[in-house]
Design a protein around this motif. Structure first.
Motif, PDB file in Angstrom:
ATOM      1  N   LEU A 168       0.896  -1.313  -0.087  1.00  0.00           N
ATOM      2  CA  LEU A 168       0.071   0.061   0.000  1.00  0.00           C
ATOM      3  C   LEU A 168       0.898   1.168   0.078  1.00  0.00           C
ATOM      4  N   ARG A 169       0.239   2.313  -0.488  1.00  0.00           N
ATOM      5  CA  ARG A 169       0.966   3.440  -0.527  1.00  0.00           C
ATOM      6  C   ARG A 169       0.082   4.737   0.220  1.00  0.00           C
ATOM      7  N   SER A 170       0.763   5.680   0.767  1.00  0.00           N
ATOM      8  CA  SER A 170       0.114   6.779   1.196  1.00  0.00           C
ATOM      9  C   SER A 170       0.900   7.981   0.840  1.00  0.00           C
ATOM     10  N   THR A 171       0.036   8.963   0.240  1.00  0.00           N
ATOM     11  CA  THR A 171       0.693  10.232  -0.029  1.00  0.00           C
ATOM     12  C   THR A 171       0.177  11.508   1.086  1.00  0.00           C
ATOM     13  N   ASP A 172      -0.451  11.149   2.108  1.00  0.00           N
ATOM     14  CA  ASP A 172      -0.698  12.075   3.194  1.00  0.00           C
ATOM     15  C   ASP A 172      -0.435  11.794   4.518  1.00  0.00           C
ATOM     16  N   GLY A 173       0.662  11.269   4.678  1.00  0.00           N
ATOM     17  CA  GLY A 173       1.307  10.834   5.949  1.00  0.00           C
ATOM     18  C   GLY A 173       0.615   9.753   6.620  1.00  0.00           C
ATOM     19  N   GLY A 174      -0.163   8.997   5.839  1.00  0.00           N
ATOM     20  CA  GLY A 174      -0.624   7.763   6.534  1.00  0.00           C
ATOM     21  C   GLY A 174      -2.188   7.784   7.031  1.00  0.00           C
ATOM     22  N   THR A 175      -2.833   8.811   6.459  1.00  0.00           N
ATOM     23  CA  THR A 175      -4.205   9.047   6.600  1.00  0.00           C
ATOM     24  C   THR A 175      -5.137   8.270   5.604  1.00  0.00           C
ATOM     25  N   ASN A 176      -4.685   8.235   4.480  1.00  0.00           N
ATOM     26  CA  ASN A 176      -5.191   7.507   3.475  1.00  0.00           C
ATOM     27  C   ASN A 176      -4.365   6.584   2.620  1.00  0.00           C
ATOM     28  N   TRP A 177      -4.718   5.644   2.225  1.00  0.00           N
ATOM     29  CA  TRP A 177      -4.018   4.488   1.478  1.00  0.00           C
ATOM     30  C   TRP A 177      -4.377   4.031   0.211  1.00  0.00           C
ATOM     31  N   THR A 178      -3.556   3.666  -0.804  1.00  0.00           N
ATOM     32  CA  THR A 178      -3.799   3.170  -1.954  1.00  0.00           C
ATOM     33  C   THR A 178      -3.383   1.702  -2.097  1.00  0.00           C
ATOM     34  N   THR A 179      -4.123   0.603  -2.523  1.00  0.00           N
ATOM     35  CA  THR A 179      -3.274  -0.562  -2.606  1.00  0.00           C
ATOM     36  C   THR A 179      -2.671  -0.850  -4.025  1.00  0.00           C
ATOM     37  N   LEU A 180      -1.379  -1.095  -4.190  1.00  0.00           N
ATOM     38  CA  LEU A 180      -0.670  -1.141  -5.221  1.00  0.00           C
ATOM     39  C   LEU A 180      -0.706  -2.635  -5.518  1.00  0.00           C
ATOM     40  N   LEU A 181      -0.697  -3.592  -5.019  1.00  0.00           N
ATOM     41  CA  LEU A 181      -0.650  -5.133  -5.001  1.00  0.00           C
ATOM     42  C   LEU A 181      -1.587  -5.781  -4.106  1.00  0.00           C
ATOM     43  N   THR A 182      -2.441  -6.696  -4.521  1.00  0.00           N
ATOM     44  CA  THR A 182      -2.850  -7.723  -3.659  1.00  0.00           C
ATOM     45  C   THR A 182      -2.493  -8.802  -4.455  1.00  0.00           C
ATOM     46  N   SER A 183      -2.222  -9.886  -3.604  1.00  0.00           N
ATOM     47  CA  SER A 183      -1.945 -11.251  -4.001  1.00  0.00           C
ATOM     48  C   SER A 183      -2.655 -12.385  -3.040  1.00  0.00           C
ATOM     49  N   ASN A 184      -3.162 -13.346  -3.446  1.00  0.00           N
ATOM     50  CA  ASN A 184      -3.596 -14.579  -2.944  1.00  0.00           C
ATOM     51  C   ASN A 184      -2.770 -15.599  -2.954  1.00  0.00           C
ATOM     52  N   THR A 185      -1.707 -15.524  -3.898  1.00  0.00           N
ATOM     53  CA  THR A 185      -0.664 -16.591  -3.755  1.00  0.00           C
ATOM     54  C   THR A 185       0.021 -16.759  -2.276  1.00  0.00           C
ATOM     55  N   PRO A 186      -0.369 -18.186  -1.886  1.00  0.00           N
ATOM     56  CA  PRO A 186       0.040 -18.341  -0.655  1.00  0.00           C
ATOM     57  C   PRO A 186       1.548 -18.277  -0.369  1.00  0.00           C
ATOM     58  N   ASP A 187       2.504 -18.347  -1.065  1.00  0.00           N
ATOM     59  CA  ASP A 187       3.763 -18.495  -0.844  1.00  0.00           C
ATOM     60  C   ASP A 187       4.630 -16.837  -1.060  1.00  0.00           C
ATOM     61  N   TRP A 188       3.681 -16.011  -1.379  1.00  0.00           N
ATOM     62  CA  TRP A 188       4.195 -14.867  -1.781  1.00  0.00           C
ATOM     63  C   TRP A 188       4.322 -13.746  -0.434  1.00  0.00           C
ATOM     64  N   TYR A 189       5.325 -14.154   0.514  1.00  0.00           N
ATOM     65  CA  TYR A 189       5.455 -13.485   1.642  1.00  0.00           C
ATOM     66  C   TYR A 189       6.110 -12.271   1.254  1.00  0.00           C
ATOM     67  N   LEU A 190       5.788 -11.219   2.179  1.00  0.00           N
ATOM     68  CA  LEU A 190       6.379  -9.844   1.997  1.00  0.00           C
ATOM     69  C   LEU A 190       7.225  -9.697   3.185  1.00  0.00           C
ATOM     70  N   ASN A 191       8.531  -9.174   2.698  1.00  0.00           N
ATOM     71  CA  ASN A 191       9.491  -8.842   3.841  1.00  0.00           C
ATOM     72  C   ASN A 191       9.870  -7.434   3.840  1.00  0.00           C
ATOM     73  N   LYS A 192      10.876  -7.512   4.673  1.00  0.00           N
ATOM     74  CA  LYS A 192      11.186  -5.720   5.079  1.00  0.00           C
ATOM     75  C   LYS A 192      11.686  -5.284   3.980  1.00  0.00           C
ATOM     76  N   GLN A 193      11.218  -3.842   4.076  1.00  0.00           N
ATOM     77  CA  GLN A 193      11.694  -2.993   2.753  1.00  0.00           C
ATOM     78  C   GLN A 193      12.867  -2.133   3.065  1.00  0.00           C
ATOM     79  N   VAL A 194      13.422  -1.984   1.839  1.00  0.00           N
ATOM     80  CA  VAL A 194      14.705  -1.173   1.982  1.00  0.00           C
ATOM     81  C   VAL A 194      14.866   0.210   0.947  1.00  0.00           C
ATOM     82  N   LEU A 195      15.085   1.234   1.255  1.00  0.00           N
ATOM     83  CA  LEU A 195      15.249   2.351   0.294  1.00  0.00           C
ATOM     84  C   LEU A 195      16.428   2.375  -0.279  1.00  0.00           C
ATOM     85  N   TRP A 196      16.464   2.216  -1.831  1.00  0.00           N
ATOM     86  CA  TRP A 196      17.480   2.225  -2.601  1.00  0.00           C
ATOM     87  C   TRP A 196      17.371   2.987  -3.750  1.00  0.00           C
ATOM     88  N   ASN A 197      18.121   3.717  -4.404  1.00  0.00           N
ATOM     89  CA  ASN A 197      18.182   4.699  -5.468  1.00  0.00           C
ATOM     90  C   ASN A 197      16.527   5.077  -5.920  1.00  0.00           C
TER      91      ASN A 197
END
Length: 297
Positions: A168-197
């Motif tokens: 999800l993404r918020s452009t107003d400091g966490g008040t509202n959120w837009t979903t960028l990806l939804t997946s029902n694939t059981p093994d699509w675990y989401l890990n810690k994010q990093v900031l890069w380039n």
């Protein structure tokens, strides 16, 4: 129970290691410190929280933050802080939060993500008081990362914090959120994010990686290796390469398309738990009954 190093962070020249048992057994998480590679660890603190999900430093590098999960004494998560001169303190409690998972900043405002009312909270006074977002529509908010003035969140919305997985993404400091990806694939675990380039990057399951740019565009790439599944499996090497911990070693890339293997797994590293950087070099932790720290020299 097994004892492993689940989170590590470079701070003030030393490597801070967060060790905790799994499953939780009431002993609480332990922070220790390594001042030189191969040195003897120095005990720092035994936390009231059972688990340690991540560590981070503020933008000036003057404070270390430890995000904890599963309190031993109540149902309220909290964030621990350490100053350069070794003083530890706690933020105020995140009320009715079972877990806190991630931490990031936009300017001086601190954001945390977790499992509890709102799933995202922020503080303008370094954790003395918290403001909780409206419910962002997920069960557990795992990793939160700022990208300029935006926030990117990885989360799970299943009944037991499983799939569907969401970015999800918020452009107003966490008040509202837009979903960028939804997946029902059981093994699509989401890990810690990093900031890069100017991208926020996170692993998806075992064989894919996703990036989000400043316009909110999400791109998914296939990996030529199997990504290790844990809280922290990506990091940035000397501000140039993105490095990933894989089942067969450590890989690096300049563009998320072409990858180069820089280290091959040694015996015992299949029990990989955490990946970080120290003095510009990749560092990973392995082991179950004992926590071992291995470095790419």
């Amino acid at each position: 129970a097994n004892f492993s190093a689940w989170a590590m962070q470079e701070f003030n020249g030393s490597l801070f290691v967060g060790i905790c048992p799994a499953p939780m057994n009431g002993t609480g998480g332990i922070i220790c410190r390594l001042d030189i590679p191969g040195g003897i660890p120095t005990f720092e603190i035994n936390l009231d929280q059972e688990g340690i999900s991540c560590m981070a430093t503020n933008s000036t590098g003057t404070m270390l933050y430890v995000v904890g999960v599963d309190s031993r004494t109540d149902s309220n998560a909290r964030v621990y802080k350490r100053t350069l001169d070794g003083m530890w303190s706690e933020t105020s409690e995140l009320i009715n939060w079972w877990h806190a998972y991630g931490i990031t900043w936009i300017g001086s405002r601190m954001f945390v993500s977790g499992q509890g009312p709102g799933s995202v909270a922020w503080s303008d006074d370094d954790g003395e008081t918290w403001t909780y977002s409206a419910w962002v529509g997920v069960n557990r908010a795992y990793s939160i990362q700022s990208l300029g003035t935006d926030l990117i969140l990885t989360a799970a919305d299943g009944p037991s914090a499983g799939y569907p997985y969401k970015i999800l993404r918020s452009t107003d400091g966490g008040t509202n959120w837009t979903t960028l990806l939804t997946s029902n694939t059981p093994d699509w675990y989401l890990n810690k994010q990093v900031l890069w380039n100017n991208l926020v990057v996170c692993g998806i399951g075992y064989t894919k990686i996703a990036s989000v740019d400043t316009s909110g565009t999400l791109t998914i790439y296939d990996l030529p290796f199997t990504l290790r599944q844990t809280y922290n499996n990506l990091n940035v090497m000397t501000g140039e390469y993105l490095v990933a911990a894989a089942s067969d070693g450590v890989w690096r890339t300049l563009d998320l398309v072409t990858w180069q293997k820089v280290w091959t797994t040694s015996p015992g590293a299949s029990t990989f738990k955490c990946f970080t950087m120290w003095n510009g070099k990749p560092i990973l932790s392995t082991g179950y009954d004992t926590a071992e720290i291995r470095g790419v020299i």
